[in-house]
Design a protein around this motif. Structure first.
Motif, PDB file in Angstrom:
ATOM      1  N   HIS A  44       0.821  -1.208   0.000  1.00  0.00           N
ATOM      2  CA  HIS A  44       0.000   0.000   0.000  1.00  0.00           C
ATOM      3  C   HIS A  44       0.859   1.264   0.000  1.00  0.00           C
ATOM      4  O   HIS A  44       0.619   2.186  -0.788  1.00  0.00           O
ATOM      5  CB  HIS A  44      -0.942   0.010   1.206  1.00  0.00           C
ATOM      6  CG  HIS A  44      -1.772   1.249   1.276  1.00  0.00           C
ATOM      7  ND1 HIS A  44      -2.978   1.362   0.628  1.00  0.00           N
ATOM      8  CD2 HIS A  44      -1.556   2.456   1.874  1.00  0.00           C
ATOM      9  CE1 HIS A  44      -3.470   2.573   0.823  1.00  0.00           C
ATOM     10  NE2 HIS A  44      -2.622   3.252   1.588  1.00  0.00           N
ATOM     11  N   ILE A  45       1.833   1.323   0.878  1.00  0.00           N
ATOM     12  CA  ILE A  45       2.591   2.584   1.010  1.00  0.00           C
ATOM     13  C   ILE A  45       3.481   2.822  -0.204  1.00  0.00           C
ATOM     14  O   ILE A  45       3.860   3.953  -0.474  1.00  0.00           O
ATOM     15  CB  ILE A  45       3.449   2.629   2.304  1.00  0.00           C
ATOM     16  CG1 ILE A  45       4.511   1.530   2.300  1.00  0.00           C
ATOM     17  CG2 ILE A  45       2.562   2.552   3.533  1.00  0.00           C
ATOM     18  CD1 ILE A  45       5.521   1.654   3.430  1.00  0.00           C
ATOM     19  N   GLU A  46       3.791   1.770  -0.921  1.00  0.00           N
ATOM     20  CA  GLU A  46       4.570   1.950  -2.153  1.00  0.00           C
ATOM     21  C   GLU A  46       3.652   2.088  -3.365  1.00  0.00           C
ATOM     22  O   GLU A  46       4.111   1.995  -4.502  1.00  0.00           O
ATOM     23  CB  GLU A  46       5.549   0.784  -2.332  1.00  0.00           C
ATOM     24  CG  GLU A  46       6.613   0.741  -1.230  1.00  0.00           C
ATOM     25  CD  GLU A  46       7.638  -0.378  -1.422  1.00  0.00           C
ATOM     26  OE1 GLU A  46       7.400  -1.264  -2.271  1.00  0.00           O
ATOM     27  OE2 GLU A  46       8.671  -0.361  -0.718  1.00  0.00           O
ATOM     28  N   ASP A  47       2.393   2.286  -3.137  1.00  0.00           N
ATOM     29  CA  ASP A  47       1.405   2.496  -4.219  1.00  0.00           C
ATOM     30  C   ASP A  47       1.407   1.339  -5.210  1.00  0.00           C
ATOM     31  O   ASP A  47       1.325   1.539  -6.420  1.00  0.00           O
ATOM     32  CB  ASP A  47       1.693   3.816  -4.949  1.00  0.00           C
ATOM     33  CG  ASP A  47       1.675   5.005  -4.010  1.00  0.00           C
ATOM     34  OD1 ASP A  47       0.666   5.168  -3.307  1.00  0.00           O
ATOM     35  OD2 ASP A  47       2.669   5.741  -3.957  1.00  0.00           O
ATOM     36  N   ARG A  48       1.485   0.128  -4.674  1.00  0.00           N
ATOM     37  CA  ARG A  48       1.498  -1.063  -5.519  1.00  0.00           C
ATOM     38  C   ARG A  48       0.121  -1.710  -5.652  1.00  0.00           C
ATOM     39  O   ARG A  48      -0.027  -2.687  -6.391  1.00  0.00           O
ATOM     40  CB  ARG A  48       2.493  -2.099  -4.977  1.00  0.00           C
ATOM     41  CG  ARG A  48       3.937  -1.623  -4.995  1.00  0.00           C
ATOM     42  CD  ARG A  48       4.920  -2.676  -4.490  1.00  0.00           C
ATOM     43  NE  ARG A  48       6.271  -2.154  -4.527  1.00  0.00           N
ATOM     44  CZ  ARG A  48       7.041  -2.123  -5.618  1.00  0.00           C
ATOM     45  NH1 ARG A  48       6.593  -2.608  -6.754  1.00  0.00           N
ATOM     46  NH2 ARG A  48       8.258  -1.614  -5.574  1.00  0.00           N
ATOM     47  N   VAL A  49      -0.856  -1.208  -4.912  1.00  0.00           N
ATOM     48  CA  VAL A  49      -2.176  -1.833  -4.916  1.00  0.00           C
ATOM     49  C   VAL A  49      -3.164  -0.962  -5.684  1.00  0.00           C
ATOM     50  O   VAL A  49      -3.404   0.183  -5.316  1.00  0.00           O
ATOM     51  CB  VAL A  49      -2.709  -2.027  -3.477  1.00  0.00           C
ATOM     52  CG1 VAL A  49      -3.968  -2.891  -3.504  1.00  0.00           C
ATOM     53  CG2 VAL A  49      -1.640  -2.642  -2.581  1.00  0.00           C
ATOM     54  N   LEU A  50      -3.732  -1.481  -6.742  1.00  0.00           N
ATOM     55  CA  LEU A  50      -4.779  -0.778  -7.485  1.00  0.00           C
ATOM     56  C   LEU A  50      -6.069  -1.569  -7.325  1.00  0.00           C
ATOM     57  O   LEU A  50      -6.091  -2.785  -7.534  1.00  0.00           O
ATOM     58  CB  LEU A  50      -4.415  -0.653  -8.963  1.00  0.00           C
ATOM     59  CG  LEU A  50      -3.337   0.404  -9.312  1.00  0.00           C
ATOM     60  CD1 LEU A  50      -1.958  -0.063  -8.920  1.00  0.00           C
ATOM     61  CD2 LEU A  50      -3.385   0.742 -10.786  1.00  0.00           C
ATOM     62  N   VAL A  51      -7.115  -0.883  -6.932  1.00  0.00           N
ATOM     63  CA  VAL A  51      -8.384  -1.567  -6.701  1.00  0.00           C
ATOM     64  C   VAL A  51      -9.191  -1.595  -7.992  1.00  0.00           C
ATOM     65  O   VAL A  51      -9.272  -0.595  -8.704  1.00  0.00           O
ATOM     66  CB  VAL A  51      -9.176  -0.866  -5.579  1.00  0.00           C
ATOM     67  CG1 VAL A  51     -10.567  -1.470  -5.437  1.00  0.00           C
ATOM     68  CG2 VAL A  51      -8.409  -0.975  -4.263  1.00  0.00           C
ATOM     69  N   ARG A  52      -9.714  -2.760  -8.320  1.00  0.00           N
ATOM     70  CA  ARG A  52     -10.629  -2.867  -9.469  1.00  0.00           C
ATOM     71  C   ARG A  52     -11.874  -3.574  -8.972  1.00  0.00           C
ATOM     72  O   ARG A  52     -11.837  -4.762  -8.690  1.00  0.00           O
ATOM     73  CB  ARG A  52      -9.992  -3.626 -10.642  1.00  0.00           C
ATOM     74  CG  ARG A  52      -9.352  -4.939 -10.260  1.00  0.00           C
ATOM     75  CD  ARG A  52      -8.998  -5.792 -11.481  1.00  0.00           C
ATOM     76  NE  ARG A  52      -8.366  -7.039 -11.077  1.00  0.00           N
ATOM     77  CZ  ARG A  52      -8.305  -8.132 -11.806  1.00  0.00           C
ATOM     78  NH1 ARG A  52      -8.860  -8.147 -13.002  1.00  0.00           N
ATOM     79  NH2 ARG A  52      -7.711  -9.206 -11.366  1.00  0.00           N
ATOM     80  N   GLY A  53     -12.964  -2.851  -8.853  1.00  0.00           N
ATOM     81  CA  GLY A  53     -14.167  -3.424  -8.275  1.00  0.00           C
ATOM     82  C   GLY A  53     -13.864  -3.900  -6.872  1.00  0.00           C
ATOM     83  O   GLY A  53     -13.310  -3.152  -6.068  1.00  0.00           O
ATOM     84  N   ASN A  54     -14.162  -5.152  -6.586  1.00  0.00           N
ATOM     85  CA  ASN A  54     -13.876  -5.672  -5.257  1.00  0.00           C
ATOM     86  C   ASN A  54     -12.604  -6.503  -5.227  1.00  0.00           C
ATOM     87  O   ASN A  54     -12.401  -7.335  -4.360  1.00  0.00           O
ATOM     88  CB  ASN A  54     -15.052  -6.505  -4.742  1.00  0.00           C
ATOM     89  CG  ASN A  54     -15.030  -6.600  -3.232  1.00  0.00           C
ATOM     90  OD1 ASN A  54     -14.737  -5.625  -2.551  1.00  0.00           O
ATOM     91  ND2 ASN A  54     -15.287  -7.790  -2.702  1.00  0.00           N
ATOM     92  N   LYS A  55     -11.762  -6.324  -6.210  1.00  0.00           N
ATOM     93  CA  LYS A  55     -10.507  -7.065  -6.281  1.00  0.00           C
ATOM     94  C   LYS A  55      -9.338  -6.093  -6.360  1.00  0.00           C
ATOM     95  O   LYS A  55      -9.534  -4.889  -6.521  1.00  0.00           O
ATOM     96  CB  LYS A  55     -10.510  -7.977  -7.509  1.00  0.00           C
ATOM     97  CG  LYS A  55     -11.705  -8.929  -7.547  1.00  0.00           C
ATOM     98  CD  LYS A  55     -11.450 -10.120  -8.436  1.00  0.00           C
ATOM     99  CE  LYS A  55     -11.749  -9.832  -9.889  1.00  0.00           C
ATOM    100  NZ  LYS A  55     -11.671 -11.078 -10.699  1.00  0.00           N
ATOM    101  N   THR A  56      -8.139  -6.637  -6.240  1.00  0.00           N
ATOM    102  CA  THR A  56      -6.970  -5.771  -6.316  1.00  0.00           C
ATOM    103  C   THR A  56      -5.999  -6.277  -7.384  1.00  0.00           C
ATOM    104  O   THR A  56      -5.913  -7.473  -7.662  1.00  0.00           O
ATOM    105  CB  THR A  56      -6.190  -5.738  -4.986  1.00  0.00           C
ATOM    106  OG1 THR A  56      -5.749  -7.063  -4.676  1.00  0.00           O
ATOM    107  CG2 THR A  56      -7.028  -5.173  -3.860  1.00  0.00           C
TER     108      THR A  56
END
Lengths: 290, 290, 290, 290
Positions: B274-286
């Motif tokens: 999260h802190i490295e901005d590696r997580v992108l949310v798409r709908g209810n998935k990542t």
């Protein structure tokens, strides 16, 4: 709109070159200018060695080129950036020669994956120094070539093996428990194209009887390693590794049995990466765009 | 030549947009035209939904822009491709508020990673509904905020919590075993910014006492899940999961103990992503560009 | 002095009884008094339910008894301690009927283990509701029994299946991707003797199309479960479970493919435990003396 | 009736002796004759070396003996079967001296487990060749002993360390990243009582900078090993091992970071086994009754 790409025909570009500004821009601009639809893309900058690696899949039907035309169009870009590059066509199944000895676990696993359509390859033949697995191979409709080995003079064996591989027009060779050391000449003929499983977690237990060595040392996990064969024994670039837990209850015979499952797993994963052009070799290491 | 990038300051671009030809070409051409050195790059085409995701790290010193200038320059591209995008500066450490109850395992793990410099965040405060962990937190020089909760009326508690979080100018909130259900209003105030660990392998054993449920069901592995909190309990986008083997020898108490190790592991990995901005949310998935 | 026990014939005693002082003393005294050499021993006291479980392997040649004589001698002890007990002879290979549909991965894996001698069973026949896998099974010299199923009336199918199983004198039945729900009557005829693989990490994703459910939920690991079939769907005692990591790159089709490897692994491990009498059922859970 | 045993006081018997008929019968008969309630039992027959190992937990309150009385009563049995045996009392917490250098990850993990009550030990002191971790240790109320080391003459350092350990009446010593080679004399003073973590999957990468060696070799998993220290460097009996997957994206610095998590995990598991008397050494290997 969903794009059906899972089974679509793709061109696969792999690149290794000195890192600098503008490589991806140039490559993607090239594809975009021809309306090429990128379905998968991986890049890696090895900053320690200032080397750049990339692998792109482009839907073949989105480009107005045959494979040869695409290569011709791409070549100037390759020159400009001093690339080692290749483009393959996913519709051209790779020809993989399997080499085995007497043990069937890796062979059996690969043939299942082949006949179920999971492993997208052609198997022109299976070569063996024993005649033990003939019937099983032939049931699959695959030619089985028995090339006996004279342990006091292995040269004729490897000469015959070399000819069989050449006749099979093999793209790559898989040593699915072949149990013979490949001579240097053959290694050099197929660089990064001979795939082996070693039955240990390399670099532990190089050489013979690794499970016995592992039992002797009292390790708590045993492993297996899928790697490209080089002329230095068990020292080639590692493609894939995995381990399995063992306890004091496990005898050496148990380790051999449990190890076979790890061997199958790493070999099938490593081979899949290879046939999909996901493995790029850098020195004695690999970049695997899994 | 080796490029020192491990600790260099970077701009991090993340993009989510409808897939089409030319996105990467345009983005990389943008960076190349300003001599931007890309140190890490990931892309993913969700072909089922025809959605495209990317994350690029560019060495900040290779560009002639401040963060704000870069955003201004990039904005037209974002518009052109209908992007949801953000650019962050790795030198701006994210402000993470931790929320805990009485259990210290996740807190203790995160604080070690913080004080050793492994987890590159600021922790403006730790908020708790109990006063149990004050001394440990304060030894670290971090303010400890005790906000008691009246179980018959939780509203004042959450009002105070909301104010504390706002005062702390938190970028994200980590529920490190906070053990209270977050009210919908707070969830919606921080979408994809409240990170929780659930002590089961979701979607198994939703709700209370998951290890007891797991023991009851006789599972052979227990797990834990790091996810973004949404207003639907334990149903938010999953960031990371892992498991640990259990046997009949393990009592429910053992499962709780073993589970804590899995909880710590998935939380610290998920928070790092999260802190490295590696997580992108798409709908209810990542999409996690790990 | 090394005792060769790996391949020696053994009597296997399994016991489940109320826990109290003196059980192991009585059992081991019984063996010792007849000079029985214990080659493997496991015990487990389920203190929550005050129930005791044990499994002993004794070298058959060290005892002066046939299997029947041993049972007769042991029976009074069983009565004294209110035991559920059984003694089996490792030389009597269990008769395992395999049931399959169209998918070959689990079947192929089990047949390899059988023909290589790794899985010490007899396979009197393979029963299928499709004729797809006949040739492969028959190559192994194993009878293939095609019992078509009329989806509007499954009763005749299951009647025929029941008769085939009875005729095969099956000790246990393995549902190696049989894909039909077993009727209650058949479940109750073979309690703790019908082994299934469910293609999810139970209790997640019970029922149909679990990989699609898993993809929908965005889990980061997929799993598989080997369990005994009971009349409640996917709710029987779990024997073995495992997982495999997935990422956003993996489509549902990938999950199906990767999941097959986990399915094979848990099934072959679960079956091995079963045929070696290592699984003791307690309520809806298992004790596995692996 | 449920027996509360999880937290009950127990006597723990461990035995290693030549295998023969009647050992378990004699031991369990001994306990049964005194009405001893066995709450956990493990046995292992090492048939290759004809050696027998066992570990029994007996509820202390079920026996009419103090620890010393029990030992006196048991001694004749030990003599009869030529046993190496010990009996310990779970209520007597072991005294564990921790030795550290500058790195805090293993120390921090162990101290959390200690202060939360999860790790049932006394820590009479932490010894370090640096003064870096003093404040953290002292916050826990544990004495911190700084014993500087003169790299040109380490003898005075180890003399002082030896005296500190003796003064602390240590049952065992944990090298929680102490980073100095223990001299032979000290090794021999505490056989099977000095526990180390090596930051590689032994026997791979013995000696210095194992993560750099691993990065150089291009392995796909890194590991860590918890073992007893002997006078031969990194070659003592292995108690526990584990691994973590790495890819080409991971730099050596990443491997160091990821490796620390594996180090903590194997050390805490290994130490738990040790303090619960679950580790029996046989030659250069261990039997771990986990």
């Amino acid at each position: 709109m969903a794009i059906e790409t899972q089974n679509a025909r793709k061109y696969r570009l792999t690149v290794s070159c000195p890192d600098k500004v503008g490589i991806v821009a140039a490559v993607t601009q090239f594809f975009a200018s021809h309306n090429g639809w990128i379905s998968e893309a991986h890049q890696f900058a090895d900053t320690e060695n200032c080397q750049f690696f990339m692998r792109y899949e482009v839907l073949a039907d989105s480009l107005p080129f045959s494979l040869d035309e695409l290569k011709a169009k791409f070549a100037p870009l390759g020159d400009e950036f001093d690339m080692q590059w290749q483009i393959t066509d996913s519709a051209q199944r790779k020809r993989i020669v399997l080499m085995v000895s007497k043990e069937a676990h890796a062979l059996s696993d690969l043939l299942y994956r082949w006949r179920s359509g999971e492993m997208n390859i052609d198997i022109p033949c299976v070569i063996s120094n024993h005649d033990v697995l003939r019937s099983y191979v032939e049931w699959h409709g695959i030619p089985f070539v028995h090339v006996p080995v004279d342990m006091s003079n292995k040269e004729p064996h490897f000469q015959a093996v070399k000819e069989q591989i050449a006749a099979a027009e093999a793209d790559a060779i898989v040593l699915a428990k072949y149990m013979q050391i490949i001579p240097e000449e053959l290694c050099e003929l197929y660089p990064s194209r001979i795939i082996n499983i070693h039955h240990s977690f390399l670099p532990s237990f190089i050489g013979a009887r690794p499970y016995h060595q592992a039992a002797e040392r009292g390790v708590k996990q045993i492993g297996a390693t899928c790697h490209y064969v080089t002329s230095e024994l068990d020292a080639g670039p590692i493609i894939e590794q995995d381990v399995h837990r063992v306890t004091h209850h496990n005898t050496t015979a148990d380790m051999v049995r449990l190890g076979k499952d790890v061997e199958k797993a790493v070999l099938s994963r490593g081979l899949r990466y290879h046939i999909e052009d996901r493995v790029l070799v850098r020195g004695n290491k690999t970049v695997v765009f899994a």
